[in-house]
Design an enzyme around this catalytic site. Sequence first.
Site, PDB file in Angstrom:
ATOM      1  N   HIS A  36      44.233  33.984  47.187  1.00 20.37           N
ATOM      2  CA  HIS A  36      43.063  33.111  47.370  1.00 20.37           C
ATOM      3  C   HIS A  36      42.646  33.044  48.841  1.00 20.37           C
ATOM      4  O   HIS A  36      42.027  32.073  49.274  1.00 20.37           O
ATOM      5  CB  HIS A  36      43.314  31.707  46.806  1.00 20.37           C
ATOM      6  CG  HIS A  36      43.314  31.674  45.303  1.00 20.37           C
ATOM      7  ND1 HIS A  36      42.229  31.271  44.563  1.00 20.37           N
ATOM      8  CD2 HIS A  36      44.259  32.026  44.401  1.00 20.37           C
ATOM      9  CE1 HIS A  36      42.520  31.340  43.273  1.00 20.37           C
ATOM     10  NE2 HIS A  36      43.754  31.814  43.150  1.00 20.37           N
ATOM     11  N   SER A 130      44.604  43.681  38.029  1.00 22.80           N
ATOM     12  CA  SER A 130      43.241  44.105  38.295  1.00 22.80           C
ATOM     13  C   SER A 130      42.808  45.364  37.546  1.00 22.80           C
ATOM     14  O   SER A 130      42.367  46.345  38.142  1.00 22.80           O
ATOM     15  CB  SER A 130      42.981  44.260  39.793  1.00 22.80           C
ATOM     16  OG  SER A 130      41.621  43.995  40.024  1.00 22.80           O
ATOM     17  N   SER A 131      42.905  45.280  36.241  1.00 17.94           N
ATOM     18  CA  SER A 131      42.277  46.324  35.430  1.00 17.94           C
ATOM     19  C   SER A 131      40.771  46.338  35.691  1.00 17.94           C
ATOM     20  O   SER A 131      40.128  47.383  35.572  1.00 17.94           O
ATOM     21  CB  SER A 131      42.551  46.078  33.947  1.00 17.94           C
ATOM     22  OG  SER A 131      41.934  44.883  33.503  1.00 17.94           O
ATOM     23  N   GLU A 164      31.155  42.752  39.804  1.00 18.61           N
ATOM     24  CA  GLU A 164      31.996  41.721  39.197  1.00 18.61           C
ATOM     25  C   GLU A 164      31.386  40.329  39.386  1.00 18.61           C
ATOM     26  O   GLU A 164      31.392  39.503  38.487  1.00 18.61           O
ATOM     27  CB  GLU A 164      33.414  41.788  39.794  1.00 18.61           C
ATOM     28  CG  GLU A 164      34.373  40.869  39.071  1.00 18.61           C
ATOM     29  CD  GLU A 164      35.780  41.445  38.929  1.00 18.61           C
ATOM     30  OE1 GLU A 164      35.997  42.644  39.171  1.00 18.61           O
ATOM     31  OE2 GLU A 164      36.675  40.665  38.567  1.00 18.61           O
ATOM     32  N   ASP A 176      40.573  43.301  45.463  1.00 13.68           N
ATOM     33  CA  ASP A 176      41.033  44.192  44.399  1.00 13.68           C
ATOM     34  C   ASP A 176      40.435  45.587  44.531  1.00 13.68           C
ATOM     35  O   ASP A 176      41.121  46.600  44.425  1.00 13.68           O
ATOM     36  CB  ASP A 176      40.675  43.619  43.030  1.00 13.68           C
ATOM     37  CG  ASP A 176      41.319  42.263  42.794  1.00 13.68           C
ATOM     38  OD1 ASP A 176      42.117  41.831  43.649  1.00 13.68           O
ATOM     39  OD2 ASP A 176      41.018  41.638  41.763  1.00 13.68           O
TER      40      ASP A 176
HETATM   41  P1  ADP Z   1      42.483  41.775  35.311  1.00 17.46           P
HETATM   42  O1  ADP Z   1      43.461  40.847  35.960  1.00 17.46           O
HETATM   43  O2  ADP Z   1      43.165  42.765  34.440  1.00 17.46           O
HETATM   44  O3  ADP Z   1      41.531  42.384  36.292  1.00 17.46           O
HETATM   45  P2  ADP Z   1      40.036  40.584  34.410  1.00 17.46           P
HETATM   46  O4  ADP Z   1      39.758  39.452  33.494  1.00 17.46           O
HETATM   47  O5  ADP Z   1      39.549  40.492  35.807  1.00 17.46           O
HETATM   48  O6  ADP Z   1      41.609  40.843  34.360  1.00 17.46           O
HETATM   49  O7  ADP Z   1      39.424  41.920  33.812  1.00 17.46           O
HETATM   50  C1  ADP Z   1      39.745  42.305  32.504  1.00 17.46           C
HETATM   51  C2  ADP Z   1      38.488  42.776  31.786  1.00 17.46           C
HETATM   52  O8  ADP Z   1      38.069  44.029  32.347  1.00 17.46           O
HETATM   53  C3  ADP Z   1      38.698  43.055  30.326  1.00 17.46           C
HETATM   54  O9  ADP Z   1      38.582  41.873  29.566  1.00 17.46           O
HETATM   55  C4  ADP Z   1      37.580  44.043  30.036  1.00 17.46           C
HETATM   56  O10 ADP Z   1      36.360  43.367  29.874  1.00 17.46           O
HETATM   57  C5  ADP Z   1      37.521  44.840  31.335  1.00 17.46           C
HETATM   58  N1  ADP Z   1      38.356  46.052  31.231  1.00 17.46           N
HETATM   59  C6  ADP Z   1      39.530  46.280  31.851  1.00 17.46           C
HETATM   60  N2  ADP Z   1      40.022  47.488  31.523  1.00 17.46           N
HETATM   61  C7  ADP Z   1      39.150  48.031  30.662  1.00 17.46           C
HETATM   62  C8  ADP Z   1      39.090  49.274  29.932  1.00 17.46           C
HETATM   63  N3  ADP Z   1      40.051  50.194  30.027  1.00 17.46           N
HETATM   64  N4  ADP Z   1      38.013  49.489  29.141  1.00 17.46           N
HETATM   65  C9  ADP Z   1      37.041  48.561  29.039  1.00 17.46           C
HETATM   66  N5  ADP Z   1      37.037  47.397  29.677  1.00 17.46           N
HETATM   67  C10 ADP Z   1      38.070  47.113  30.475  1.00 17.46           C
HETATM   68 MG    MG Z   2      40.253  41.273  37.560  1.00 15.75          MG
END
Ligand code: ADP
Ligand code: MG
Length: 386
Positions: A36, A130-131, A164, A176
């Site tokens: 943060h 951070s997907s 984002e 990220d």
């Molecule tokens: P994180 O901590 O994993 O970044 P977030 O809530 O910020 O969590 O992001 C997750 C979101 O990103 C998922 O709910 C989806 O909408 C999107 N996302 C992540 N990976 C994929 C993927 N491989 N294909 C499609 N959407 C994805």
């Molecule tokens: Mg995220």
Amino acid sequence: MSDIRDDVRAGFNELFGYEPAGMWSAPGRVNLIGEHTDYNLGFVLPFAINRRTVIALGLREDRVARVASSFADEVVEIDLAELSPAHLHGWAAYPLGVAWAMGERGADLAAVPGFDIFIESDVPVGAGLSSSAAIESAVAIALNDVWHLRLDRPTLAGIGQLAENEAVGAPTGIMDQSASLLGRPDSAVFLDCRSLESDIIDLGFVPAGLVLLIIDTGVSHSHATGGYAERRASCELGARMLGVGSLRDVTVDDLPRARGILDDVTFRRVRHVVTENQRVLDTVRTLRESGPAAIGELLDASHLSMRNDFEISIPELDLAVETAQANGAIGARMTGGGFGGAAIALIRQDDLSRLQVAIDGAFAEHGFRQPDTFVVVPARGASREI
Ligand code: ADP
Ligand code: MG
């Protein structure tokens, strides 16, 4: 890695019926320390991990953009002329939001061709790894290549963040995407979130015999709602009341004065950010001078600050951290935005299996869902695969 690439190519072919023009990938990230602090224009120290999102992209002759993911059943389609945050929803707002954001940051969207994208990933979703940045960064470097934009990596990070913030609607900082785009093997990215200058810091885990364990509680968080936005608002309020543009301009020495000005809750939010910035600087110095085995106390202190002052931990994260500390970890803390997600533990390779057993036992004893534990390795940032 090669498995995912094969899957992505096959998925693209099956869905779109032609060979992609190329494949690109970008990693998830873990934040070693500096939580943060990014939106307060402070310091962060994340590293890119050996879990990646891989995309295949083909250019089209028309101006249609289509995105598909092994994560979702639908193919989402939009005309490039229609791209705007108001028209983007759900998971497709991440990849298509990046295309929109490129238009905001210099690309002439009226002059570029449409595209098809297929996405596959082994970055766990919603685990604080951070997907979201992995998908944004993979799409950003791909469009930068195929649209011949020649934007540099810090600019691409800003594009991911803009997507984002505006297309997804999550008010997250620049950390990220920077980690995903700038990461290097065996290294962390030390980022000044105000100047956006970054330095690659050698982590030296391997020579020190250390590994970083992720303990994913499986409790999901959401950035778009709730606590994250509330904490951000507290930080803005604190900065305003202290008469500074951002909490970056408050130091540990200013805290006694701040205590007299701020209400208790706002003061504690501010104290977390201010001391966390100092801990990032101390961690970088300690890594350089003494190596990773010496940063444990800073990790532990970061967790306490998030638990007590910023109040973003949850019982599962506290249990993970305390169990790690009691079972040989050099240091441990929750990581990511909080309210769920994962903790990290820095631990000697030799002590790893003992800790994993202890974590499983402690979670069972508390009646918590079994966490997923796995080691992450500091890895390269986003790159073209083929
Ligand atoms: P994180 O901590 O994993 O970044 P977030 O809530 O910020 O969590 O992001 C997750 C979101 O990103 C998922 O709910 C989806 O909408 C999107 N996302 C992540 N990976 C994929 C993927 N491989 N294909 C499609 N959407 C994805
Ligand atoms: Mg995220």
